[in-house]
Design a protein around this motif. Sequence first.
Motif, PDB file in Angstrom:
ATOM      1  N   ALA A 253       0.836  -1.201   0.000  1.00  0.00           N
ATOM      2  CA  ALA A 253       0.000   0.000   0.000  1.00  0.00           C
ATOM      3  C   ALA A 253       0.870   1.250   0.000  1.00  0.00           C
ATOM      4  O   ALA A 253       0.606   2.216  -0.740  1.00  0.00           O
ATOM      5  CB  ALA A 253      -0.930  -0.009   1.216  1.00  0.00           C
ATOM      6  N   LEU A 254       1.924   1.261   0.830  1.00  0.00           N
ATOM      7  CA  LEU A 254       2.795   2.429   0.893  1.00  0.00           C
ATOM      8  C   LEU A 254       3.589   2.608  -0.400  1.00  0.00           C
ATOM      9  O   LEU A 254       3.786   3.742  -0.866  1.00  0.00           O
ATOM     10  CB  LEU A 254       3.751   2.309   2.080  1.00  0.00           C
ATOM     11  N   ILE A 255       4.035   1.494  -0.990  1.00  0.00           N
ATOM     12  CA  ILE A 255       4.751   1.596  -2.271  1.00  0.00           C
ATOM     13  C   ILE A 255       3.864   2.229  -3.324  1.00  0.00           C
ATOM     14  O   ILE A 255       4.283   3.150  -4.050  1.00  0.00           O
ATOM     15  CB  ILE A 255       5.234   0.198  -2.724  1.00  0.00           C
ATOM     16  N   PHE A 256       2.599   1.781  -3.418  1.00  0.00           N
ATOM     17  CA  PHE A 256       1.692   2.332  -4.425  1.00  0.00           C
ATOM     18  C   PHE A 256       1.322   3.780  -4.129  1.00  0.00           C
ATOM     19  O   PHE A 256       0.989   4.539  -5.027  1.00  0.00           O
ATOM     20  CB  PHE A 256       0.431   1.472  -4.529  1.00  0.00           C
ATOM     21  N   GLU A 257       1.364   4.162  -2.854  1.00  0.00           N
ATOM     22  CA  GLU A 257       1.120   5.561  -2.499  1.00  0.00           C
ATOM     23  C   GLU A 257       2.334   6.419  -2.857  1.00  0.00           C
ATOM     24  O   GLU A 257       2.198   7.585  -3.232  1.00  0.00           O
ATOM     25  CB  GLU A 257       0.834   5.679  -1.004  1.00  0.00           C
ATOM     26  N   THR A 258       3.533   5.835  -2.730  1.00  0.00           N
ATOM     27  CA  THR A 258       4.772   6.576  -2.972  1.00  0.00           C
ATOM     28  C   THR A 258       5.049   6.760  -4.452  1.00  0.00           C
ATOM     29  O   THR A 258       5.497   7.821  -4.901  1.00  0.00           O
ATOM     30  CB  THR A 258       5.962   5.848  -2.308  1.00  0.00           C
ATOM     31  N   VAL A 259       4.773   5.720  -5.237  1.00  0.00           N
ATOM     32  CA  VAL A 259       5.000   5.789  -6.685  1.00  0.00           C
ATOM     33  C   VAL A 259       3.919   4.960  -7.378  1.00  0.00           C
ATOM     34  O   VAL A 259       3.673   3.819  -6.997  1.00  0.00           O
ATOM     35  CB  VAL A 259       6.408   5.284  -7.055  1.00  0.00           C
ATOM     36  N   SER A 260       3.261   5.532  -8.363  1.00  0.00           N
ATOM     37  CA  SER A 260       2.173   4.820  -9.037  1.00  0.00           C
ATOM     38  C   SER A 260       2.732   3.735  -9.943  1.00  0.00           C
ATOM     39  O   SER A 260       3.796   3.874 -10.548  1.00  0.00           O
ATOM     40  CB  SER A 260       1.321   5.787  -9.866  1.00  0.00           C
ATOM     41  N   ILE A 261       1.998   2.644 -10.020  1.00  0.00           N
ATOM     42  CA  ILE A 261       2.450   1.529 -10.849  1.00  0.00           C
ATOM     43  C   ILE A 261       2.392   1.900 -12.332  1.00  0.00           C
ATOM     44  O   ILE A 261       3.155   1.382 -13.151  1.00  0.00           O
ATOM     45  CB  ILE A 261       1.627   0.265 -10.549  1.00  0.00           C
ATOM     46  N   GLU A 262       1.497   2.817 -12.680  1.00  0.00           N
ATOM     47  CA  GLU A 262       1.443   3.286 -14.074  1.00  0.00           C
ATOM     48  C   GLU A 262       2.732   4.034 -14.426  1.00  0.00           C
ATOM     49  O   GLU A 262       3.263   3.903 -15.525  1.00  0.00           O
ATOM     50  CB  GLU A 262       0.235   4.207 -14.282  1.00  0.00           C
ATOM     51  N   LYS A 263       3.257   4.809 -13.473  1.00  0.00           N
ATOM     52  CA  LYS A 263       4.515   5.531 -13.692  1.00  0.00           C
ATOM     53  C   LYS A 263       5.661   4.547 -13.896  1.00  0.00           C
ATOM     54  O   LYS A 263       6.529   4.735 -14.755  1.00  0.00           O
ATOM     55  CB  LYS A 263       4.803   6.433 -12.493  1.00  0.00           C
ATOM     56  N   LEU A 264       5.648   3.468 -13.111  1.00  0.00           N
ATOM     57  CA  LEU A 264       6.687   2.455 -13.270  1.00  0.00           C
ATOM     58  C   LEU A 264       6.599   1.801 -14.642  1.00  0.00           C
ATOM     59  O   LEU A 264       7.619   1.535 -15.285  1.00  0.00           O
ATOM     60  CB  LEU A 264       6.546   1.391 -12.183  1.00  0.00           C
TER      61      LEU A 264
END
Length: 447
Positions: A253-264
């Motif tokens: 949850a924190l990873i997805f809040e920190t950086v969006s998976i679409e950006k990755l």
Amino acid sequence: MGKRNKQRKNIAMLDTDDENSSVSSSSTARSDLMSVSGTDEVQVDKDSLLEQALDALYEKRGSTREKALAAITDAFNTNLQHQFVDKKFATLLHLCLNSIKKGSSKEIALACHAIGLLALTVGYGDNAREILEESVIPISQNLKSQSDSLKTVSLVECLAIVTFVSATETEETERSMQIMWQLLHPKLGSNVVAVKLPAVVIAAVVSAWTFLLTIMDGCTLKSKDWQEYISYFSTLLDKDDRSVRIAAGEALALIFETVSIEKLATENKTTPDGSVPEGNKSREGYTHILGLKSKILNQVRSLSAEAGGKGSAKKDLNSQRNLFKDVLEFLEDDHAPDISMKIGGDSLQTLTWSELIKLNFMKHFLGGGFIKHMQDNEFLQDVLRFTPKRKHLLGEKHQMSSGEKRMFQSPNSILNKARTQFLNKQRMLSKDRNDGHFAVGMGDEDM
């Protein structure tokens, strides 16, 4: 010679076979202090007990040092020991580090907790920097021998707290996170042997790593690093232990809040100049990230509605369901859980996963001392965005806790004893003045 004998006498208080009579008993220590009239004398007694415990850390017997560390952690957990730290900071730090280097698992655990509490007490500044610089190497070296779960968990949590308080550079936080990551996901080589970690250690290390991620800037980490983290935590969601699954869910949850998976996915799809390259490698990376997102969504959805039976502790089932419902809502609707709790009549609120994870880790580390620290510790108030109203200092009615009522309102309280002494003195002065007035009047009549 006399001074040394006095120290020996003080240490003997700690070096007893009766656990109930040791200085680690907070209730005994506090009841002794309550018999003293006057807050200045109470503070002197508290410092005296802490100094006795500090002296005991020089002793050779491990059980004596353990009891001394228990007394120190209790004192630091229940009150902010600023005066003691001003005088004994360096001594306490280095004696605790010595216990980490040479002590038993229990002694190491207590010393780690003491260092963490010391860091939270000093807050920002040079002393915090010294704690970090002096602690990282002995902690990391001790973590290489994973002989005991209690020791490993304590070392990792100490490293997390010290880094959280003290790190001023991204590289310092990354270093501590990398030490933890090596425990979870070691890079195997000729001199590295894979060790199967107990579930309690995995959950604790993941939680500590996630806690430090709350102070990281997502832009500083590369896409391939994020992919490694996401892939690993996704595998943990399938583990049998609920505490491991919950810790992994919070991390994701924190990873997805920190950086969006679409950006990755976009970073994987494009080259540094912004163009979209051709070739199987780029398309495979892009597909891999989108596939991870789909897999995690399915895992989270399943765990949010689990019927039970998977995992030994049924009491954690509701916690798991609630957490993964929140994670699912966040992944689908970008809505983080809104949590509010009361602290001494004031409200503490979290609006992001980052804030919630900080709050939960501090509550876990401080245990019963959390409320006291939130009310008085300016460092914690700053990082958790909490400002107590302190209504009683502004002249408004303050709702006392049961402990405060016993301390200030009971007939045997320090405050009431002092008030009684003051009133008795005033009555005596008034009686003397009246007697003097009548004596003067009678003298005039005789004349």
